[in-house]
Design a protein around this motif. Structure first.
Motif, PDB file in Angstrom:
ATOM      1  N   ALA A 183       0.821  -1.213   0.000  1.00 14.97           N
ATOM      2  CA  ALA A 183       0.000   0.000   0.000  1.00 14.97           C
ATOM      3  C   ALA A 183       0.853   1.261   0.000  1.00 14.97           C
ATOM      4  O   ALA A 183       0.486   2.265  -0.613  1.00 14.97           O
ATOM      5  CB  ALA A 183      -0.936  -0.017   1.216  1.00 14.97           C
ATOM      6  N   LYS A 184       2.011   1.220   0.631  1.00 19.55           N
ATOM      7  CA  LYS A 184       2.861   2.415   0.693  1.00 19.55           C
ATOM      8  C   LYS A 184       3.435   2.764  -0.677  1.00 19.55           C
ATOM      9  O   LYS A 184       3.828   3.917  -0.903  1.00 19.55           O
ATOM     10  CB  LYS A 184       3.976   2.219   1.712  1.00 19.55           C
ATOM     11  CG  LYS A 184       4.959   1.120   1.367  1.00 19.55           C
ATOM     12  CD  LYS A 184       6.017   0.991   2.456  1.00 19.55           C
ATOM     13  CE  LYS A 184       7.023  -0.117   2.123  1.00 19.55           C
ATOM     14  NZ  LYS A 184       8.053  -0.255   3.187  1.00 19.55           N
ATOM     15  N   LEU A 185       3.496   1.778  -1.604  1.00 24.62           N
ATOM     16  CA  LEU A 185       3.939   2.068  -2.962  1.00 24.62           C
ATOM     17  C   LEU A 185       2.778   2.511  -3.843  1.00 24.62           C
ATOM     18  O   LEU A 185       2.965   3.310  -4.765  1.00 24.62           O
ATOM     19  CB  LEU A 185       4.605   0.825  -3.585  1.00 24.62           C
ATOM     20  CG  LEU A 185       5.901   0.348  -2.942  1.00 24.62           C
ATOM     21  CD1 LEU A 185       6.432  -0.880  -3.671  1.00 24.62           C
ATOM     22  CD2 LEU A 185       6.954   1.456  -2.953  1.00 24.62           C
ATOM     23  N   GLU A 186       1.616   1.990  -3.563  1.00 25.25           N
ATOM     24  CA  GLU A 186       0.457   2.326  -4.405  1.00 25.25           C
ATOM     25  C   GLU A 186      -0.029   3.754  -4.137  1.00 25.25           C
ATOM     26  O   GLU A 186      -0.353   4.486  -5.073  1.00 25.25           O
ATOM     27  CB  GLU A 186      -0.679   1.328  -4.148  1.00 25.25           C
ATOM     28  CG  GLU A 186      -1.725   1.258  -5.232  1.00 25.25           C
ATOM     29  CD  GLU A 186      -2.572   2.513  -5.352  1.00 25.25           C
ATOM     30  OE1 GLU A 186      -2.709   3.030  -6.481  1.00 25.25           O
ATOM     31  OE2 GLU A 186      -3.094   2.996  -4.322  1.00 25.25           O
ATOM     32  N   HIS A 187      -0.090   4.157  -2.904  1.00 23.45           N
ATOM     33  CA  HIS A 187      -0.596   5.482  -2.545  1.00 23.45           C
ATOM     34  C   HIS A 187       0.578   6.458  -2.436  1.00 23.45           C
ATOM     35  O   HIS A 187       1.573   6.176  -1.769  1.00 23.45           O
ATOM     36  CB  HIS A 187      -1.354   5.424  -1.216  1.00 23.45           C
ATOM     37  CG  HIS A 187      -2.486   4.431  -1.238  1.00 23.45           C
ATOM     38  ND1 HIS A 187      -3.486   4.450  -2.179  1.00 23.45           N
ATOM     39  CD2 HIS A 187      -2.760   3.385  -0.426  1.00 23.45           C
ATOM     40  CE1 HIS A 187      -4.331   3.466  -1.946  1.00 23.45           C
ATOM     41  NE2 HIS A 187      -3.916   2.798  -0.893  1.00 23.45           N
ATOM     42  N   ASP A 188       0.463   7.614  -3.094  1.00 29.55           N
ATOM     43  CA  ASP A 188       1.540   8.608  -3.033  1.00 29.55           C
ATOM     44  C   ASP A 188       0.962  10.021  -3.038  1.00 29.55           C
ATOM     45  O   ASP A 188      -0.236  10.226  -3.250  1.00 29.55           O
ATOM     46  CB  ASP A 188       2.535   8.417  -4.178  1.00 29.55           C
ATOM     47  CG  ASP A 188       1.905   8.540  -5.560  1.00 29.55           C
ATOM     48  OD1 ASP A 188       0.897   9.270  -5.703  1.00 29.55           O
ATOM     49  OD2 ASP A 188       2.407   7.918  -6.502  1.00 29.55           O
ATOM     50  N   ASP A 189       1.852  10.975  -2.831  1.00 28.52           N
ATOM     51  CA  ASP A 189       1.418  12.374  -2.747  1.00 28.52           C
ATOM     52  C   ASP A 189       1.066  12.977  -4.102  1.00 28.52           C
ATOM     53  O   ASP A 189       0.462  14.045  -4.165  1.00 28.52           O
ATOM     54  CB  ASP A 189       2.521  13.214  -2.091  1.00 28.52           C
ATOM     55  CG  ASP A 189       2.759  12.837  -0.641  1.00 28.52           C
ATOM     56  OD1 ASP A 189       1.820  12.299  -0.017  1.00 28.52           O
ATOM     57  OD2 ASP A 189       3.883  13.072  -0.143  1.00 28.52           O
ATOM     58  N   ALA A 190       1.432  12.300  -5.198  1.00 29.16           N
ATOM     59  CA  ALA A 190       1.164  12.851  -6.534  1.00 29.16           C
ATOM     60  C   ALA A 190      -0.323  12.938  -6.840  1.00 29.16           C
ATOM     61  O   ALA A 190      -0.733  13.718  -7.709  1.00 29.16           O
ATOM     62  CB  ALA A 190       1.869  11.999  -7.595  1.00 29.16           C
ATOM     63  N   ASP A 191      -1.140  12.153  -6.146  1.00 29.11           N
ATOM     64  CA  ASP A 191      -2.582  12.159  -6.416  1.00 29.11           C
ATOM     65  C   ASP A 191      -3.182  13.560  -6.329  1.00 29.11           C
ATOM     66  O   ASP A 191      -4.108  13.903  -7.062  1.00 29.11           O
ATOM     67  CB  ASP A 191      -3.321  11.240  -5.428  1.00 29.11           C
ATOM     68  CG  ASP A 191      -3.215   9.779  -5.817  1.00 29.11           C
ATOM     69  OD1 ASP A 191      -3.225   9.484  -7.032  1.00 29.11           O
ATOM     70  OD2 ASP A 191      -3.125   8.931  -4.910  1.00 29.11           O
ATOM     71  N   ALA A 192      -2.662  14.371  -5.421  1.00 28.93           N
ATOM     72  CA  ALA A 192      -3.232  15.702  -5.209  1.00 28.93           C
ATOM     73  C   ALA A 192      -3.112  16.591  -6.439  1.00 28.93           C
ATOM     74  O   ALA A 192      -3.924  17.513  -6.632  1.00 28.93           O
ATOM     75  CB  ALA A 192      -2.549  16.369  -4.013  1.00 28.93           C
ATOM     76  N   ASP A 193      -2.127  16.340  -7.311  1.00 28.48           N
ATOM     77  CA  ASP A 193      -1.887  17.195  -8.472  1.00 28.48           C
ATOM     78  C   ASP A 193      -2.366  16.587  -9.787  1.00 28.48           C
ATOM     79  O   ASP A 193      -2.185  17.184 -10.846  1.00 28.48           O
ATOM     80  CB  ASP A 193      -0.385  17.501  -8.597  1.00 28.48           C
ATOM     81  CG  ASP A 193       0.154  18.216  -7.377  1.00 28.48           C
ATOM     82  OD1 ASP A 193      -0.555  19.112  -6.868  1.00 28.48           O
ATOM     83  OD2 ASP A 193       1.262  17.872  -6.920  1.00 28.48           O
ATOM     84  N   CYS A 194      -2.989  15.410  -9.728  1.00 32.73           N
ATOM     85  CA  CYS A 194      -3.377  14.690 -10.951  1.00 32.73           C
ATOM     86  C   CYS A 194      -4.810  15.009 -11.376  1.00 32.73           C
ATOM     87  O   CYS A 194      -5.644  15.426 -10.569  1.00 32.73           O
ATOM     88  CB  CYS A 194      -3.272  13.186 -10.725  1.00 32.73           C
ATOM     89  SG  CYS A 194      -1.593  12.572 -10.571  1.00 32.73           S
ATOM     90  N   VAL A 195      -5.052  14.774 -12.664  1.00 35.76           N
ATOM     91  CA  VAL A 195      -6.426  14.670 -13.162  1.00 35.76           C
ATOM     92  C   VAL A 195      -6.811  13.204 -13.028  1.00 35.76           C
ATOM     93  O   VAL A 195      -6.110  12.321 -13.546  1.00 35.76           O
ATOM     94  CB  VAL A 195      -6.536  15.105 -14.634  1.00 35.76           C
ATOM     95  CG1 VAL A 195      -7.967  14.884 -15.145  1.00 35.76           C
ATOM     96  CG2 VAL A 195      -6.146  16.562 -14.786  1.00 35.76           C
ATOM     97  N   HIS A 196      -7.900  12.929 -12.334  1.00 40.10           N
ATOM     98  CA  HIS A 196      -8.331  11.547 -12.110  1.00 40.10           C
ATOM     99  C   HIS A 196      -9.555  11.239 -12.969  1.00 40.10           C
ATOM    100  O   HIS A 196     -10.378  12.118 -13.252  1.00 40.10           O
ATOM    101  CB  HIS A 196      -8.651  11.313 -10.643  1.00 40.10           C
ATOM    102  CG  HIS A 196      -7.452  11.429  -9.756  1.00 40.10           C
ATOM    103  ND1 HIS A 196      -6.631  10.364  -9.444  1.00 40.10           N
ATOM    104  CD2 HIS A 196      -6.908  12.518  -9.133  1.00 40.10           C
ATOM    105  CE1 HIS A 196      -5.652  10.776  -8.663  1.00 40.10           C
ATOM    106  NE2 HIS A 196      -5.793  12.082  -8.455  1.00 40.10           N
ATOM    107  N   ALA A 197      -9.637   9.975 -13.381  1.00 41.93           N
ATOM    108  CA  ALA A 197     -10.812   9.489 -14.096  1.00 41.93           C
ATOM    109  C   ALA A 197     -11.483   8.435 -13.234  1.00 41.93           C
ATOM    110  O   ALA A 197     -10.816   7.600 -12.616  1.00 41.93           O
ATOM    111  CB  ALA A 197     -10.419   8.888 -15.441  1.00 41.93           C
TER     112      ALA A 197
END
Length: 294
Positions: A183-197
């Motif tokens: 889980a520590k590899l799957e979840h990261d801080d980059a999510d906050a700056d991404c466009v998600h679908a």
């Protein structure tokens, strides 16, 4: 007095849904043809695929609808036999929707030749008392939409604040629980700056997700593409790719980059991506860099 005429026999073109399978050695009898009872298994296998094609996780959907489906009638008509190692396509379509039941018509094809036809009558019922209930309107509308040729998912794009809860649940189910990625590899801080679908089926259930990172020198990376295993094959990945590519093109990116797991290379190649460089390990899984224009 008018003469009764039977409806014309189904052809491959009459079916939006076709499930491909190959005859196994264990399914052939002493006459060296498929034992007659196995065709019911073929049709039952195709029914599971029919639900996937509608982007409906079978067990979760019926739990949401507070009911279950029971076979009331199953009939087969044999025209010609199938033999060992032949490739078959099993077509299914909804022939009729009733008050509390629906009828699926199916045909096993070898190429264009009809081999076996079936009629399956399903009754929607209370899962405990097993008494019939009216077929829920949402389910009726999904089946009608599928047979009408409509898309089965709506892809929403947005930020992590809006879509993160559902996206994270899908990614955890696919990457962490199914594939064993920490889980520590799957979840990261980059999510906050991404466009998600987020792909949502016609009953409002999230079934797939992906993300688009900010571009660097015009190159934007796609990642975390995942669809729930119970609905893979419904075109969800392609629909999410189109939505994220639209977002990338709208902001002026020049190249889309992704790291495809080896099992998904064929899928991305069919979407116009080309291999770049040699395969490599990422999170313990073999990946391949691939690119295309948005």
């Amino acid at each position: 007095m008018s003469k009764h005429t039977e409806p014309p026999a189904a052809t491959r073109r009459d079916f939006r849904f076709l499930e491909r399978m190959r005859v196994r050695w264990a399914e052939v009898d002493m006459q060296k043809v498929v034992f007659n009872g196995h065709y019911l298994m073929y049709f039952d296998t195709a029914v599971a695929g029919y639900w996937r094609a509608m982007a409906l996780p079978y067990e979760a959907t019926l739990a949401d609808l507070d009911g279950d489906l029971f076979v009331r009638k199953a009939s087969l008509e044999y025209e010609a036999p199938a033999r060992y190692d032949e490739i078959l396509d099993v077509g299914l379509r909804c022939q009729r929707l009733g008050t509390s039941s629906f009828v699926l018509q199916g045909t096993v094809f070898r190429g264009e030749q009809r081999l076996v036809s079936c009629e399956l009558v399903y009754v929607f019922a209370d899962p405990h008392a097993q008494g019939s209930r009216p077929l829920p309107r949402p389910l009726r509308e999904v089946i009608e939409a599928y047979e009408g040729g409509h898309t089965m998912v709506d892809v929403r794009t947005g930020g992590w604040d809006a879509l993160g809860k559902d996206a994270r649940a899908i990614r955890t189910a696919v990457f962490v629980e199914e594939q064993g990625i920490p889980a520590k590899l799957e979840h990261d801080d980059a999510d906050a700056d991404c466009v998600h679908a987020l792909a949502v089926n016609r009953l409002g259930r999230p079934v797939g997700t992906g993300r688009l990172l900010p571009a660097v020198n015009g190159v934007a990376k796609l990642g975390r593409m995942a669809a729930l295993p119970t609905v893979r094959g419904a075109g969800i990945g392609a629909a999410m790719l189109r939505a994220l590519a639209d977002a990338s093109r709208a902001r002026g990116d020049t190249t889309l980059l992704l790291h495809a797991q080896s099992s998904a290379i064929g899928f991305y190649a069919a979407q116009g991506f080309a291999k770049q460089g040699e395969p490599f390990l990422e999170a313990g899984i073999v990946h391949q860099a691939m690119t295309r224009a948005p």
